[in-house]
Design a protein around this motif. Structure first.
Motif, short mmCIF file in Angstrom:
data_model
loop_
_atom_site.label_atom_id
_atom_site.label_comp_id
_atom_site.label_asym_id
_atom_site.label_seq_id
_atom_site.Cartn_x
_atom_site.Cartn_y
_atom_site.Cartn_z
N HIS A 14 -2.78 51.78 6.78
CA HIS A 14 -2.28 52.24 8.02
C HIS A 14 -1.10 53.38 7.87
O HIS A 14 -0.14 52.92 8.14
N PRO A 15 -1.41 54.50 7.24
CA PRO A 15 -0.55 55.34 6.86
C PRO A 15 0.28 56.00 7.78
O PRO A 15 -0.10 56.17 8.96
N LYS A 16 1.72 56.17 7.53
CA LYS A 16 2.70 57.05 8.32
C LYS A 16 3.22 58.02 7.71
O LYS A 16 3.29 58.05 6.43
N ASP A 61 0.74 45.02 8.83
CA ASP A 61 1.63 45.53 10.00
C ASP A 61 2.88 45.96 9.61
O ASP A 61 3.83 46.09 10.43
N PHE A 62 3.38 46.64 8.25
CA PHE A 62 4.46 47.04 7.97
C PHE A 62 5.57 45.89 8.14
O PHE A 62 6.71 46.30 8.24
N LYS A 63 5.19 44.60 7.92
CA LYS A 63 6.08 43.40 8.28
C LYS A 63 6.59 42.90 6.77
O LYS A 63 5.57 42.18 5.89
N ALA A 121 9.08 57.17 11.24
CA ALA A 121 7.90 57.70 10.72
C ALA A 121 6.70 57.31 11.93
O ALA A 121 6.99 56.55 12.71
N VAL A 122 5.74 57.98 11.73
CA VAL A 122 4.58 58.11 12.56
C VAL A 122 3.20 57.74 12.10
O VAL A 122 3.06 58.44 10.85
N LEU A 123 2.47 57.07 12.79
CA LEU A 123 1.11 56.73 12.10
C LEU A 123 0.31 57.89 12.20
O LEU A 123 0.32 58.70 13.16
N VAL A 124 -0.53 58.16 11.24
CA VAL A 124 -1.50 58.96 11.05
C VAL A 124 -2.71 58.73 11.37
O VAL A 124 -3.43 58.01 10.66
N GLY A 125 -3.31 59.59 12.33
CA GLY A 125 -5.08 59.39 12.60
C GLY A 125 -5.91 60.26 12.02
O GLY A 125 -5.50 61.49 11.94
N PRO A 126 -7.24 59.92 12.22
CA PRO A 126 -8.11 60.98 11.73
C PRO A 126 -8.28 62.32 12.51
O PRO A 126 -8.01 62.07 13.97
N GLY A 127 -8.19 63.19 11.65
CA GLY A 127 -8.38 64.76 12.50
C GLY A 127 -7.03 65.21 12.79
O GLY A 127 -6.84 66.58 13.06
N GLN A 128 -5.96 64.46 12.70
CA GLN A 128 -4.57 64.91 13.00
C GLN A 128 -3.90 65.76 11.85
O GLN A 128 -4.21 65.59 10.52
#
Ligand code: OOG
Length: 231
Positions: free
Chosen positions: A91-93, A123-125, A207-214
């Motif tokens: 779940h890269p950010k 969940d980064f917890k 930080a922001v989550l990175v999604g496919p194609g972004q």
């Protein structure tokens, strides 16, 4: 080798999450050393260090008042404008940072940088000890063009853009008041910094989550920009 280091390494290599929040860890930096040693045993090499929790916001979020640090390896490096392959990620950010280049134990150059964090914890917890054991979530980084160090880097505007839209903005002042303080911390914590190593000073914004194609880009006023494309 502790079972926790093996579990974290398995989470890394299989892109699966571990439930966090409750591990008793006697020496979190010893577990981190084991986790990094497993990467080095697969042929990766150390190329520098990263700091985490250098911003007041992140420290407050974790309820701590000191920074944490981890290791960067060559396998984490993504060329500027290059591809972040989401396949092996959980779940890269992405976070906007500045990078320093080391020469003779001092700062030789500075660059805009992106750090990719990808906690192996669900969940980064995680607790502070858990994130330290997990090599402070280190997963990737992009370094933009190296620049001579300007007279001051303590209040440069920072923007994080996704597909050309600004999603976070702030200042390098968020990084311990001055990112050069982060370099000094890195030197103190690592003991020595080798020539040509990279020091990532810590995030200037959330930080922001990175999604496919972004496409994710960092812009640092006076230093330029760096980007990656997720696929
Ligand atoms: C921990 C690592 C945070 C930074 O710059 O604060 C970090 C995390 O939030 O996963 O690298």
């Amino acid at each position: 080798m502790t079972p926790l280091a093996l579990a974290l390494d398995n989470a890394l290599t299989t892109a699966t999450e571990l439930p966090g929040g409750g591990h008793e860890i006697a020496d979190p930096y010893a577990v981190q050393r084991e986790v990094v040693d497993l990467r080095l045993a697969r042929g990766e090499t150390r190329v520098g260090v990263k700091l985490g929790l250098t911003s007041k916001a992140k420290m407050r979020q974790m309820g701590v008042d000191s920074v944490i640090w981890g290791w960067l390896t060559d396998a984490m490096r993504i060329e500027d404008g290059g591809v972040l392959d989401l396949g092996p990620r959980i779940h890269p950010k992405a976070e906007p940072e500045v990078a320093f280049l080391v020469r003779d134990g001092a700062i030789a150059a500075v660059a805009p940088a992106l750090e990719v964090i990808d906690s192996r914890w669900l969940d980064f917890k995680f607790t502070l000890d858990e994130v330290i054991a997990d090599n402070t979530s280190a997963a990737g980084f992009v370094v933009g063009p190296w620049q001579p160090v300007p007279p001051a880097v303590d209040d440069l505007g920072v923007r994080l853009l996704v597909d050309g839209e600004v999603v976070e903005s702030g200042s390098t002042a968020a990084i311990l008041g001055d990112p050069r303080a982060a370099f000094a911390e890195a030197l103190r914590l690592a003991g020595t910094l080798e020539d040509d190593w990279i020091v990532l000073a810590g995030a200037a914004t959330a930080a922001v989550l990175v999604g496919p194609g972004q496409t994710v880009r960092v812009e640092v006023a006076g230093l330029g920009s760096a980007s990656l494309k997720a696929s």
